[in-house]
Design a protein around this motif. Structure first.
Motif, mmCIF file in Angstrom:
data_model
loop_
_atom_site.group_PDB
_atom_site.id
_atom_site.type_symbol
_atom_site.label_atom_id
_atom_site.label_comp_id
_atom_site.label_asym_id
_atom_site.label_seq_id
_atom_site.Cartn_x
_atom_site.Cartn_y
_atom_site.Cartn_z
ATOM 1 N N ARG A 177 -49.410 7.708 -44.355
ATOM 2 C CA ARG A 177 -49.340 7.104 -45.612
ATOM 3 C C ARG A 177 -48.422 7.961 -46.315
ATOM 4 N N ILE A 178 -47.795 7.336 -47.271
ATOM 5 C CA ILE A 178 -46.636 8.070 -48.168
ATOM 6 C C ILE A 178 -47.239 7.879 -49.555
ATOM 7 N N GLY A 179 -47.209 9.168 -50.298
ATOM 8 C CA GLY A 179 -47.552 9.164 -51.510
ATOM 9 C C GLY A 179 -46.730 9.814 -52.385
ATOM 10 N N ALA A 180 -46.357 9.444 -53.593
ATOM 11 C CA ALA A 180 -45.582 10.011 -54.421
ATOM 12 C C ALA A 180 -46.246 11.412 -55.219
ATOM 13 N N GLN A 181 -45.615 12.443 -54.999
ATOM 14 C CA GLN A 181 -46.130 13.582 -55.677
ATOM 15 C C GLN A 181 -45.155 13.828 -56.974
ATOM 16 N N VAL A 182 -45.894 13.429 -58.072
ATOM 17 C CA VAL A 182 -44.866 13.493 -59.428
ATOM 18 C C VAL A 182 -45.299 14.845 -59.966
ATOM 19 N N ALA A 237 -45.053 9.693 -74.010
ATOM 20 C CA ALA A 237 -44.068 8.629 -73.675
ATOM 21 C C ALA A 237 -42.978 8.842 -72.620
ATOM 22 N N GLU A 238 -42.328 10.241 -72.847
ATOM 23 C CA GLU A 238 -41.460 10.650 -71.766
ATOM 24 C C GLU A 238 -42.197 11.039 -70.413
ATOM 25 N N LEU A 239 -43.240 11.582 -70.494
ATOM 26 C CA LEU A 239 -44.044 11.736 -69.286
ATOM 27 C C LEU A 239 -44.126 10.529 -68.471
ATOM 28 N N SER A 240 -44.580 9.551 -69.130
ATOM 29 C CA SER A 240 -45.020 8.279 -68.745
ATOM 30 C C SER A 240 -43.579 7.705 -67.755
ATOM 31 N N ASP A 241 -42.654 7.797 -68.607
ATOM 32 C CA ASP A 241 -41.261 7.338 -67.969
ATOM 33 C C ASP A 241 -40.670 8.097 -66.913
ATOM 34 N N GLU A 242 -41.074 9.418 -66.685
ATOM 35 C CA GLU A 242 -40.796 10.400 -65.747
ATOM 36 C C GLU A 242 -41.571 10.247 -64.418
ATOM 37 N N VAL A 243 -42.674 9.970 -64.654
ATOM 38 C CA VAL A 243 -43.800 9.467 -63.558
ATOM 39 C C VAL A 243 -43.353 8.361 -63.063
ATOM 40 N N ALA A 244 -43.019 7.163 -63.703
ATOM 41 C CA ALA A 244 -42.646 5.821 -62.994
ATOM 42 C C ALA A 244 -41.128 6.207 -62.339
ATOM 43 N N TYR A 245 -40.284 6.906 -63.039
ATOM 44 C CA TYR A 245 -39.032 7.181 -62.346
ATOM 45 C C TYR A 245 -39.122 7.824 -60.974
ATOM 46 N N GLN A 246 -39.991 8.629 -60.744
ATOM 47 C CA GLN A 246 -40.271 9.375 -59.673
ATOM 48 C C GLN A 246 -40.711 8.533 -58.637
ATOM 49 N N ILE A 247 -41.898 7.656 -58.776
ATOM 50 C CA ILE A 247 -42.366 6.925 -58.092
ATOM 51 C C ILE A 247 -41.368 5.947 -57.529
ATOM 52 N N ALA A 288 -50.988 9.810 -69.811
ATOM 53 C CA ALA A 288 -49.348 9.391 -69.599
ATOM 54 C C ALA A 288 -49.110 9.147 -68.263
ATOM 55 N N VAL A 289 -49.825 10.137 -67.429
ATOM 56 C CA VAL A 289 -49.545 9.967 -65.942
ATOM 57 C C VAL A 289 -49.875 8.376 -65.604
ATOM 58 N N VAL A 290 -50.989 8.294 -66.028
ATOM 59 C CA VAL A 290 -51.488 6.766 -65.248
ATOM 60 C C VAL A 290 -50.826 5.605 -65.880
ATOM 61 N N GLU A 291 -50.181 5.702 -67.266
ATOM 62 C CA GLU A 291 -49.225 4.700 -67.944
ATOM 63 C C GLU A 291 -48.145 4.923 -67.069
ATOM 64 N N SER A 333 -44.649 1.593 -63.038
ATOM 65 C CA SER A 333 -44.271 1.492 -61.693
ATOM 66 C C SER A 333 -44.642 0.302 -60.928
ATOM 67 N N GLY A 334 -45.870 -0.484 -61.379
ATOM 68 C CA GLY A 334 -46.145 -1.578 -60.624
ATOM 69 C C GLY A 334 -46.938 -1.275 -59.440
ATOM 70 N N GLY A 335 -47.604 -2.429 -58.810
ATOM 71 C CA GLY A 335 -48.127 -2.078 -57.599
ATOM 72 C C GLY A 335 -49.735 -1.668 -57.890
ATOM 73 N N GLY A 336 -50.258 -1.271 -58.847
ATOM 74 C CA GLY A 336 -51.695 -0.720 -59.178
ATOM 75 C C GLY A 336 -52.119 0.313 -58.102
ATOM 76 N N LEU A 337 -51.467 1.491 -58.011
ATOM 77 C CA LEU A 337 -51.442 2.428 -56.910
ATOM 78 C C LEU A 337 -52.875 3.167 -57.284
#
Length: 252
Positions: A59-64, A82-92, A128-131, A136-140
């Motif tokens: 299984r592949i996981g995103a390590q943000v 807000a910036e952290l949320s965007d950066e987490v979504a970007y990495q995923i 912020a991480v959870v946001e 990113s979608g998908g309910g991971l």
């Protein structure tokens, strides 16, 4: 039968520099936390690890992480929520491209280093991480430390929290990880790591650095890939777990 997932941090290289033995570790673990470019990793590394993981059914996981290549994501940083949320979504999202190209998908998210430790006690950063995961979608599902603000935020968001334990890290008396800068924070004796992994999986307990025996509630067991001899040690842990009747399978 006891069942547990084995995860390791992979793809922690950049350009010509490599750190983890990804090919060897991917013959051992059931879940791969792939660096997404902020603390380590680059597009070619991400693609290669996703291809290897997909081919082996891992299984592949995103390590943000915080944006900290120079400090390997282990330096304390203050990033607006807000910036952290965007950066987490970007990495995923970046990792999802390569996971799908390999015929797989991103199956979960795990913070790295300073971000992981910060979200244990900082509710705003945890949220912020959870946001970011939500964006990113998908309910991971999200991996984190039992009792952390991160997993509390995951539950409140209606996502799946995945508790994990660390066979090669020392614990405080309250169940948090001993900071890396303190003596004994990293358990580097192979026999001790194997014994701790067995205790965590079979007895659901671990001995804190101060001597107390603590309960362990974990669906996944982490083995760090950036320590010397990590692949061989991970293989030892896997073999001993199987020999003890533990079934290894991914949680996701």
């Amino acid at each position: 039968m006891t069942t547990i997932d084995l995860n390791a941090d992979l793809g922690e290289g950049f350009g010509r520099w490599t750190l983890t033995d990804d090919e060897a570790l991917l013959t051992v673990v059931t879940s791969a936390n792939v660096a997404c470019g902020f603390h380590a990793g680059d597009p070619s590394t991400m693609r290669r690890v996703c291809e290897l993981a997909a081919a082996r059914g891992v299984r592949i996981g995103a390590q943000v992480s915080y944006r900290d290549l120079a400090g390997f994501g282990r330096r304390a940083m203050d990033v607006p929520a807000a910036e952290l949320s965007d950066e987490v979504a970007y990495q995923i999202g970046a990792l999802e491209v390569f996971a799908r190209a390999a015929g797989s998908r991103v199956a979960y998210v795990k913070p790295h280093g300073a971000l992981y430790n910060r979200t244990v006690h900082d509710a705003e950063q945890a949220g912020a991480v959870v946001e970011g995961v939500r964006i990113s979608g998908g309910g991971l599902p999200v991996l984190g430390l039992p009792g952390s603000h991160l997993l509390d935020a995951v539950r409140k968001a209606g996502l799946e929290p995945i508790e994990e334990a660390f066979a090669d890290r020392a614990y405080t008396a309250v169940g948090t990880l001993v900071p890396r800068g303190e003596p004994g924070a990293v358990v580097d004796d192979g026999d001790a790591v194997v014994a701790r992994a067995l205790a965590m999986a079979c007895d659901r307990s671990v001995v804190a650095i101060t001597g107390e025996r603590l309960p362990v509630h974990a669906k996944s067991l982490c083995l760090h890939g950036d320590t010397p001899g990590a692949a061989a040690l991970a293989r030892r842990v896997r073999d001993e777990l199987i020999a003890s009747g533990v079934k290894l399978e991914p949680f996701a």
